[in-house]
Scaffold this motif. Structure first.
Motif, PDB file in Angstrom:
ATOM      1  N   ASN A 553      -8.529  16.040   1.800  1.00  0.00           N
ATOM      2  CA  ASN A 553      -9.405  14.887   1.527  1.00  0.00           C
ATOM      3  C   ASN A 553      -9.389  14.496   0.038  1.00  0.00           C
ATOM      4  OD1 ASN A 553     -11.081  12.810   2.328  1.00  0.00           O
ATOM      5  ND2 ASN A 553     -12.958  14.042   2.203  1.00  0.00           N
ATOM      6  N   THR A 555      -8.096  12.091  -3.115  1.00  0.00           N
ATOM      7  CA  THR A 555      -7.809  10.660  -3.288  1.00  0.00           C
ATOM      8  C   THR A 555      -6.371  10.482  -3.763  1.00  0.00           C
ATOM      9  OG1 THR A 555      -8.536  10.664  -5.578  1.00  0.00           O
ATOM     10  CG2 THR A 555     -10.221  10.234  -3.881  1.00  0.00           C
ATOM     11  N   LYS A 571       1.691   5.839  -2.620  1.00  0.00           N
ATOM     12  CA  LYS A 571       1.413   4.852  -1.572  1.00  0.00           C
ATOM     13  C   LYS A 571       2.609   4.688  -0.649  1.00  0.00           C
ATOM     14  CE  LYS A 571      -2.115   2.142  -3.990  1.00  0.00           C
ATOM     15  NZ  LYS A 571      -2.471   0.824  -4.568  1.00  0.00           N
ATOM     16  N   ARG A 574       2.601   7.571   1.666  1.00  0.00           N
ATOM     17  CA  ARG A 574       1.544   7.398   2.674  1.00  0.00           C
ATOM     18  C   ARG A 574       1.993   6.413   3.768  1.00  0.00           C
ATOM     19  NH1 ARG A 574      -3.887   8.798   1.275  1.00  0.00           N
ATOM     20  NH2 ARG A 574      -4.608   7.021   2.533  1.00  0.00           N
ATOM     21  N   ARG A 578       2.371   7.187   7.745  1.00  0.00           N
ATOM     22  CA  ARG A 578       1.723   6.393   8.794  1.00  0.00           C
ATOM     23  C   ARG A 578       2.742   5.953   9.850  1.00  0.00           C
ATOM     24  NH1 ARG A 578      -3.043   3.532   8.966  1.00  0.00           N
ATOM     25  NH2 ARG A 578      -3.503   4.018   6.771  1.00  0.00           N
ATOM     26  N   ASP A 586      -4.891  -0.156  11.429  1.00  0.00           N
ATOM     27  CA  ASP A 586      -6.352  -0.195  11.559  1.00  0.00           C
ATOM     28  C   ASP A 586      -6.969   1.196  11.457  1.00  0.00           C
ATOM     29  OD1 ASP A 586      -6.171  -2.918  11.919  1.00  0.00           O
ATOM     30  OD2 ASP A 586      -6.040  -2.753  14.130  1.00  0.00           O
ATOM     31  N   ASP A 587      -6.190   2.222  11.689  1.00  0.00           N
ATOM     32  CA  ASP A 587      -6.723   3.594  11.670  1.00  0.00           C
ATOM     33  C   ASP A 587      -6.667   4.160  10.262  1.00  0.00           C
ATOM     34  OD1 ASP A 587      -7.193   3.557  14.399  1.00  0.00           O
ATOM     35  OD2 ASP A 587      -5.147   4.253  14.867  1.00  0.00           O
ATOM     36  N   ASN A 588      -7.614   5.046   9.980  1.00  0.00           N
ATOM     37  CA  ASN A 588      -7.687   5.711   8.681  1.00  0.00           C
ATOM     38  C   ASN A 588      -6.704   6.862   8.675  1.00  0.00           C
ATOM     39  OD1 ASN A 588      -8.721   7.781   6.656  1.00  0.00           O
ATOM     40  ND2 ASN A 588     -10.057   6.028   6.215  1.00  0.00           N
ATOM     41  N   LEU A 589      -5.752   6.817   7.724  1.00  0.00           N
ATOM     42  CA  LEU A 589      -4.714   7.852   7.662  1.00  0.00           C
ATOM     43  C   LEU A 589      -5.323   9.210   7.366  1.00  0.00           C
ATOM     44  CD1 LEU A 589      -1.718   8.660   7.635  1.00  0.00           C
ATOM     45  CD2 LEU A 589      -1.683   8.091   5.194  1.00  0.00           C
ATOM     46  N   THR A 590      -6.260   9.248   6.435  1.00  0.00           N
ATOM     47  CA  THR A 590      -6.876  10.537   6.060  1.00  0.00           C
ATOM     48  C   THR A 590      -7.583  11.169   7.253  1.00  0.00           C
ATOM     49  OG1 THR A 590      -7.176   9.715   3.800  1.00  0.00           O
ATOM     50  CG2 THR A 590      -8.475  11.625   4.465  1.00  0.00           C
ATOM     51  N   ALA A 591      -8.338  10.359   7.998  1.00  0.00           N
ATOM     52  CA  ALA A 591      -9.074  10.888   9.163  1.00  0.00           C
ATOM     53  C   ALA A 591      -8.121  11.419  10.227  1.00  0.00           C
ATOM     54  CB  ALA A 591      -9.973   9.797   9.739  1.00  0.00           C
ATOM     55  N   LYS A 592      -7.011  10.687  10.454  1.00  0.00           N
ATOM     56  CA  LYS A 592      -6.046  11.117  11.464  1.00  0.00           C
ATOM     57  C   LYS A 592      -5.394  12.435  11.082  1.00  0.00           C
ATOM     58  CE  LYS A 592      -6.148   7.910  14.652  1.00  0.00           C
ATOM     59  NZ  LYS A 592      -6.399   8.238  16.073  1.00  0.00           N
TER      60      LYS A 592
END
Length: 596
Positions: A553, A555, A571, A574, A578, A586-592
């Motif tokens: 998590n 930054t 970036k 990242r 993805r 639409d999905d959060n990469l970090t959460a996934k």
């Protein structure tokens, strides 16, 4: 005279059927002495009683008494019907017909308790013989038919032939030669198949009597002679004497008295050797008849005197009456009519007495039978009442027992149910307590695991921060060294050495620090790399490292500082993550990534 001849001849034939061959008394005596069990001893006594029933009544009654005592003491009721039967046969041959009937009735009642088909067959055969001697034709035929049925059930061919022979003789006595011939032929066929010479001879005599009645005298004579030949061949003296007696009677009846004395004398000699005085007397009577017809009156008189003496000794009224009758004929032939009348009167008087005695005997027998039936009926009634009482008692006891059994069963059932309920409650309480302990343990383990995870993540974050600080310091040092190298005024050999130091610092920052970080990361998130590679096997090493930092998590700026990369480079990585992990915009990469 002919009727008397047929009757006596019939009695002898029945005796031959009943007695059969000598069963070997010595063997039976040895069997009795060697009997080791009450059953074997009872069997030997029974056979000995049967052996002597037609020979010696004293011995027969001795063995029967011993047998009855053994049956009573050892409770051998299965021998009772046979014992009564043998006693009845003994009384039958001793001319004690009421006593014989009583024994036969007892045997029949005993068979109702313990049935034996062979005993039943012999019982009905001898019972039929007794009815036949008393001219009770219908009763005798019924009993013969029952005897045949039982012999057939027992698959006893000899017994079947004897029953058929008896039925044939009875039909002959009733004047039914067709039926008699039918049964004689059936009996004869069975006896031929059995190759039983003694019984074949008896059948030949029966067939001879039918042929004689049909006036086939030559055929009848041939059959009688063949029967004599068979009997002489098997060596049965009693039957041989009977055959000679039959031949002598045949010659007298059919006008050849001159041929009769030789046969009758032979019969007398054999009977004398056997000490059978009844046979001796009858042979003498027939011989005297032959002498009268041959007009040898002196010989006839002396023969008659001897026959009368024997008749008195054996106390046989029938033979004595026959003596008076023949003597009356002799006196008439001699012209002494007063003596002829005297002896004829004595004959008629004695014959009437015999008939009256026979009537009294039959009346007594019927009375005994009636009383026996009444007694049996009373006994059966009492037994039925007793049986009913026993049944009621058994039903009552059974009912009480069943009631008690039901009560006990209900008590046991409720007790078991209570025990099961108590056990189930205890089990539920134990399970609840165990579940509570398990939940507490799981909660403690969860807290410990959470604390350990938090600690390790803090440690990992600390290491990442350390890497960040180290990287920052190195970057600042590298920047300073780069600034020194850029100064044109100080262009010497020193910049080349500074470039070497700069490269070493960068290499150290990228290798040693990352190896230490990945080792710690793997301990905390054990399955992350495996899951990540399963979803995207074509990830590069730098992409995997960036993904692990995203998992913490961090930054983008923090990742740039740690990896010494520009923000645009991070970036770009990242974006590739993805795409390779198939995560939409639409999905959060970090959460996934954190959910992997």
């Amino acid at each position: 005279m002919k009727i008397f001849t047929v009757a006596f001849f019939f009695i002898l034939t029945l005796q031959n059927i009943a007695t059969g061959q000598d069963s070997g008394v010595d063997i039976l005596d040895k069997k009795l002495r060697r009997a080791e069990t009450p059953e074997l001893r009872a069997d030997a006594l029974l056979h000995l009683a049967g052996h002597y029933a037609t020979r010696d009544s004293i011995y027969a009654r001795y063995y029967l008494n011993e047998l009855y005592e053994l049956i009573e003491n050892k409770n051998l009721n299965r021998f009772l019907s046979s014992a009564y039967l043998e006693e009845g046969i003994l009384n039958y041959y001793s001319d004690l017909y009421p006593e014989a009937s009583s024994c036969f009735l007892k045997s029949e009642n005993a068979l109702k308790e313990i049935f034996d088909v062979k005993v039943a067959a012999r019982l009905w055969l001898f019972w039929g013989n007794m009815h036949a001697l008393r001219s009770e034709y219908d009763s005798s035929l019924i009993k013969y038919q029952r005897a045949y049925s039982y012999y057939e059930q027992a698959d006893d061919l000899k017994g079947m032939s004897d029953a058929l022979f008896a039925m044939a003789s009875e039909h002959f006595s009733q004047g039914n030669p067709e039926y008699s011939l039918h049964y004689h032929n059936r009996a004869y066929a069975l006896r031929i198949s059995l190759q039983d010479s003694a019984r074949i001879a008896n059948s030949l005599i029966g067939l001879a009597r039918i042929a004689e009645q049909q006036d086939s005298l030559s055929k009848s004579l041939g059959l009688l002679k063949e029967a004599l030949r068979l009997r002489e061949m098997i060596g049965d003296k009693r039957r041989v004497a009977s055959s000679h007696l039959g031949l002598g009677s045949f010659y007298i009846e059919h006008g050849k008295p001159g041929l009769a004395p030789s046969h009758l004398t032979t019969a007398y000699d054999i009977f004398e050797g056997l000490n059978e005085r009844t046979g001796m007397t009858y042979a003498l009577l027939k011989t005297s008849e032959a002498y009268i017809l041959n007009e040898e009156f002196d010989s006839a008189l002396s023969t008659l005197d001897e026959s009368c003496r024997l008749s008195k000794n054996i106390d046989n009224p029938s033979l004595m009456a026959e003596c008076y009758k023949i003597r009356s004929r002799l006196m008439e032939s001699l012209g002494e009519h007063d003596q002829s009348l005297y002896f004829y009167k004595r004959y008629t008087k004695l014959n009437d007495s015999i008939n009256n005695s026979e009537k009294e005997r039959r009346f007594s027998e019927l009375e005994v039978k009636y009383l026996s039936q009444q007694k049996s009926a009373r006994i059966e009634k009492l037994e039925a009442q007793e049986k009913l009482s026993r049944q009621r008692a058994v039903i009552l006891i059974s009912g009480v027992f069943l009631l008690l059994l039901v009560i006990v069963f209900i008590m046991i059932f409720y007790r078991q149910q209570n025990q099961k309920l108590h056990y189930r409650n205890r089990l539920l309480e134990s399970e609840k307590e165990l579940q509570k302990q398990r939940m507490e343990l799981q909660e403690r383990q969860r807290k410990e695991l959470q604390e350990r995870l938090e600690y390790q993540e803090k440690e990992l974050a600390s290491k990442a921060l350390s890497i960040y600080k180290t990287s920052s310091l190195m970057e600042e040092t590298v920047n300073q060294l780069d600034a020194l190298c850029a100064d044109e005024k100080k262009q010497t050999s020193v910049p080349r050495e500074i470039n070497g130091i700069t490269n070493n610092l960068k290499s150290f920052a990228r290798l040693d620090l990352w190896e230490d970080f990945e080792h710690s990361f793997t301990k905390v998130h054990t399955g992350f790399y495996k899951t990540l590679l399963e979803k995207a096997p074509d990830l590069t090493a730098s992409e995997i490292r960036i993904a692990s930092l995203i998992r913490l998590n961090l930054t983008t700026k923090e990742i740039c500082a740690i990896t010494l990369r520009s923000e645009s480079s991070i970036k770009s990585i990242r974006f590739r993550l993805r795409k390779k992990l198939e995560i939409s915009g639409d999905d959060n990469l970090t959460a996934k990534i954190m959910s992997l």
